[in-house]
Design a protein around this motif. Structure first.
Motif, PDB file in Angstrom:
ATOM      1  N   CYS A  27       0.836  -1.306   0.071  1.00  0.00           N
ATOM      2  CA  CYS A  27       0.061  -0.064   0.050  1.00  0.00           C
ATOM      3  C   CYS A  27       0.692   1.349  -0.106  1.00  0.00           C
ATOM      4  O   CYS A  27       1.827   1.425   0.827  1.00  0.00           O
ATOM      5  CB  CYS A  27      -0.867  -0.107   1.249  1.00  0.00           C
ATOM      6  N   PRO A  28       0.578   2.212  -0.940  1.00  0.00           N
ATOM      7  CA  PRO A  28       1.353   3.401  -1.026  1.00  0.00           C
ATOM      8  C   PRO A  28       1.239   4.166   0.599  1.00  0.00           C
ATOM      9  O   PRO A  28       0.231   4.290   0.812  1.00  0.00           O
ATOM     10  CB  PRO A  28       1.018   4.305  -2.112  1.00  0.00           C
ATOM     11  N   ASP A  29       2.537   4.971   0.997  1.00  0.00           N
ATOM     12  CA  ASP A  29       2.431   5.619   2.141  1.00  0.00           C
ATOM     13  C   ASP A  29       1.223   6.596   2.089  1.00  0.00           C
ATOM     14  O   ASP A  29       0.592   7.144   2.921  1.00  0.00           O
ATOM     15  CB  ASP A  29       3.705   6.040   2.392  1.00  0.00           C
ATOM     16  N   HIS A  30       1.151   7.370   0.773  1.00  0.00           N
ATOM     17  CA  HIS A  30       0.341   8.680   0.927  1.00  0.00           C
ATOM     18  C   HIS A  30      -1.083   8.135   1.009  1.00  0.00           C
ATOM     19  O   HIS A  30      -1.847   9.044   1.616  1.00  0.00           O
ATOM     20  CB  HIS A  30       0.462   9.055  -0.530  1.00  0.00           C
ATOM     21  N   LYS A  85      -2.656  -2.723   6.333  1.00  0.00           N
ATOM     22  CA  LYS A  85      -2.783  -1.935   4.989  1.00  0.00           C
ATOM     23  C   LYS A  85      -2.617  -2.710   3.751  1.00  0.00           C
ATOM     24  O   LYS A  85      -3.231  -2.644   2.832  1.00  0.00           O
ATOM     25  CB  LYS A  85      -2.301  -0.491   5.052  1.00  0.00           C
ATOM     26  N   ASP A  86      -1.542  -3.573   3.758  1.00  0.00           N
ATOM     27  CA  ASP A  86      -0.983  -4.338   2.486  1.00  0.00           C
ATOM     28  C   ASP A  86      -2.034  -5.336   2.382  1.00  0.00           C
ATOM     29  O   ASP A  86      -2.492  -5.178   0.930  1.00  0.00           O
ATOM     30  CB  ASP A  86       0.361  -4.743   2.904  1.00  0.00           C
ATOM     31  N   TYR A 110      -5.213  -3.688   0.908  1.00  0.00           N
ATOM     32  CA  TYR A 110      -4.920  -2.745  -0.442  1.00  0.00           C
ATOM     33  C   TYR A 110      -4.862  -3.876  -1.387  1.00  0.00           C
ATOM     34  O   TYR A 110      -5.683  -3.641  -2.605  1.00  0.00           O
ATOM     35  CB  TYR A 110      -3.709  -1.789  -0.255  1.00  0.00           C
ATOM     36  N   ALA A 111      -4.229  -4.950  -1.311  1.00  0.00           N
ATOM     37  CA  ALA A 111      -3.836  -6.096  -2.214  1.00  0.00           C
ATOM     38  C   ALA A 111      -5.438  -6.502  -2.722  1.00  0.00           C
ATOM     39  O   ALA A 111      -5.697  -6.723  -3.900  1.00  0.00           O
ATOM     40  CB  ALA A 111      -2.930  -7.046  -1.868  1.00  0.00           C
ATOM     41  N   ARG A 153      -7.389  -3.835  -4.547  1.00  0.00           N
ATOM     42  CA  ARG A 153      -6.679  -3.823  -6.114  1.00  0.00           C
ATOM     43  C   ARG A 153      -7.284  -4.897  -7.005  1.00  0.00           C
ATOM     44  O   ARG A 153      -7.624  -4.763  -8.088  1.00  0.00           O
ATOM     45  CB  ARG A 153      -5.252  -3.576  -5.874  1.00  0.00           C
ATOM     46  N   PHE A 175     -10.603   1.867   0.318  1.00  0.00           N
ATOM     47  CA  PHE A 175      -9.586   1.544   1.425  1.00  0.00           C
ATOM     48  C   PHE A 175      -9.633   2.642   2.448  1.00  0.00           C
ATOM     49  O   PHE A 175      -9.885   2.208   3.670  1.00  0.00           O
ATOM     50  CB  PHE A 175      -7.859   1.908   0.679  1.00  0.00           C
TER      51      PHE A 175
END
Lengths: 355, 206
Positions: free
Chosen positions: A63-66, B37-38, B41-42, B45, B58
């Protein structure tokens, strides 16, 4: 090559997705070791689904930091907005409270509404409770009235025992005005003079002759014993609210051997036909002509629901029936429909309870 | 084969974080965001495949997670709950987009017309592996196309099962459907994907 059953396919699929239990996983492993078709199925499934890995090719896996910063920023701003809204609302409420004019007087409409609601509640509650309490009270009076008649019945039995089986009676003759309760004139002998004998001779307490259910007899002053002895009759109709078997011949005043009505709650037909004047000796009896209504009406002592009747065998019964055995109405004479207050029964079997 | 699931911190540490998060501790919530978060997010997406939708969903997912902290049972694991919120938000986002663009998202019945065996056995050259970067990029494009064509209900279950490795029970909770439906829907998703994948690779071979 053996073909795979649906169940075996399911086991392999569960195993592939790590969703198999221990037993299923063992079966899957066994199948993969021993079954060529199972091995092939599994490999092809794996090959097909591994293609999904391409989804992440050339993409940023993390996930991008922003985005994280943006999310947290939004959260804080949302939170501060919520808090400021809460604070604003609180301040507003406090300000409103401070600006409120404090007054001891309530608004007219508020007081009125409160009063109306209280009154409505009272009306509803009384609508429920008043009939219930009224019914309970009437039941109690009915029972007390039965107790009175029982006492009188005991008095009569005792009197009869002491007087060779006769009923309490005084010298009388047919044609006397049986309705003139309380008359002191020797010629005006009411039918109540006979039972007054029991009061005078202490067989029955005079209070027993006032039915608690009859509104006329309530809160009466007690009779003094000395006065009782000098009185020929009950002082007036309020002191005796029962009707007694009409005795017009003393010689025939004998306690009947068969069950016969002797006394009852006040006869409803002649209750309102006596016109009282200041001089009691001049009281008049308004002649009564029987109507359909008068032939059905019950004694007023128990709200017209019925009357307690005392029989010669000592029994007391509350009933809404006036016509008892042998088609005899206890409140009327057979074959007569007009009354002047001096009528007498034509035979012994015609029961006539008066006044 | 499958990717490993997000590394899970020790249970006690997680419980402590959850307690602090429920009481409204911002730092604890930040730590939870960093931790999940990862994988979130994955998932978004893969499921949504549109950067703008992914970013919006998100943010909404984590905001919803924070807002509903009072209804969360602290003894339950957070991950399935987070993905329940995310799946709902993602579906909402797709429906919202559908209303604007009148594109059909579609759903498919839960029972497959063909058995998995029939479909996987029809694959002839399953040992073909792309060698160069250009080929890989091309294949990635095809897979994304197939996933985009998939009905929403099949897409989400395939991603949850394959990438997120949730159990049948967890998937049933996340999607609010019975376990039997989870299985049959997953079968349908596999058949759908395999058929499409086979036909796209067959085109390539010709």
């Amino acid at each position: 090559m053996r073909t795979l059953s649906k169940h075996q396919q399911d086991i392999l699929l569960d195993f592939y997705f790590d969703c198999a239990g221990q037993e299923e996983a063992d079966t899957a492993r066994q199948l993969l070791d021993s079954h060529k078709g199972a091995r092939e199925f599994y490999d092809k499934l794996n090959h097909s689904l591994t293609a999904l890995e391409n989804l992440d090719h050339q993409e940023h896996a993390s996930c991008p930091d922003h985005l994280v910063e943006k999310t947290l920023e939004k959260l804080y701003s949302h939170q501060s907005i919520t808090e400021s809204i809460k604070t604003d609302r609180l301040n507003q409420l406090l300000a409103d409270e401070n600006h409120k004019i404090v007054t001891k007087r309530q608004s007219f409409w508020r007081s009125f509404a409160e009063a109306v609601s209280v009154a409505a509640a009272i009306v509803i509650l009384s609508g429920v409770f008043v009939p219930v309490t009224r019914q309970m009270r009437a039941q109690a009076w009915q029972t007390a009235c039965q107790a009175n008649l029982n006492k009188i019945s005991q008095g009569i039995a005792q009197y009869a025992g002491d007087n060779q089986g006769t009923l309490p009676s005084v010298e009388t003759k047919a044609g006397n005005p049986w309705w003139k309760v309380g008359s002191t004139q020797p010629q005006n002998q009411s039918n109540t003079r006979h039972v007054w004998v029991m009061v005078k001779r202490n067989y029955v307490n005079p209070k027993m002759f006032a039915c608690p259910g009859n509104c006329n007899s309530r809160s009466l002053p007690a009779l003094e014993q000395e006065k009782i002895q000098s009185m020929p009759d009950f002082p007036d109709r309020r002191y005796i609210t029962y009707s007694f078997q009409l005795i017009c011949d003393t010689n025939k005043a004998v306690l009947p051997s068969s069950r016969t009505p002797l006394m009852s709650d006040v006869n409803p037909i002649f209750e309102k036909c006596v016109k009282l004047t200041e001089d009691y000796s001049k009281a008049e009896f308004n002649p009564v002509k029987l109507s359909e209504k008068l032939l059905k009406v019950n004694s007023s002592s128990h709200r017209g629901k019925g009357q307690n009747i005392m029989f010669s065998d000592g029994g007391v019964k509350f009933t809404s029936q006036r016509v008892l055995d042998q088609n005899d109405d206890i409140f009327t004479l057979n074959g007569r429909d007009t009354y002047h207050g001096t009528e007498t029964p034509s035979c012994d079997k015609d029961v006539f309870l008066v006044p | 084969m499958k990717k490993n699931a997000e590394q899970v911190e020790t249970k006690n540490d997680e419980q402590e974080l959850l307690k602090r998060y429920i009481s409204g501790d911002k730092e604890a919530f930040q730590e939870l965001v960093r931790r999940y978060k990862d994988p979130l997010y994955a998932f978004l997406r893969r499921f949504l495949n549109q950067q703008q939708l992914v970013e919006e969903t998100f943010q909404e997912t984590f905001l919803q997670l924070y807002r509903s902290r009072n209804t969360f049972e602290k003894d339950r694991p957070l991950r399935p709950w987070l993905f329940t919120i995310a799946a709902n938000k993602a579906r909402d986002a797709l429906r919202k987009q559908q209303r604007h663009e009148t594109i059909s998202i579609g759903t498919m019945g839960d029972s497959a017309d063909l058995s998995i065996n029939d479909v996987v056995n029809s694959l002839t050259s399953y040992d073909v592996t792309p060698y160069d970067e250009a080929e890989k990029t091309e294949q990635a494009e095809k897979v994304r196309d197939i996933i985009a064509q998939m009905p929403e209900n099949l897409r989400e279950i395939l991603i949850l099962a394959y990438f997120e490795q949730f159990s049948y029970k967890q998937m049933a909770e996340i999607l609010s459907i019975p376990i039997g439906t989870v299985k049959s829907r997953l079968h349908t998703a596999i058949v759908f994907f395999t058929k499409k994948w086979k036909s796209s690779t067959a085109d390539e071979n010709y």
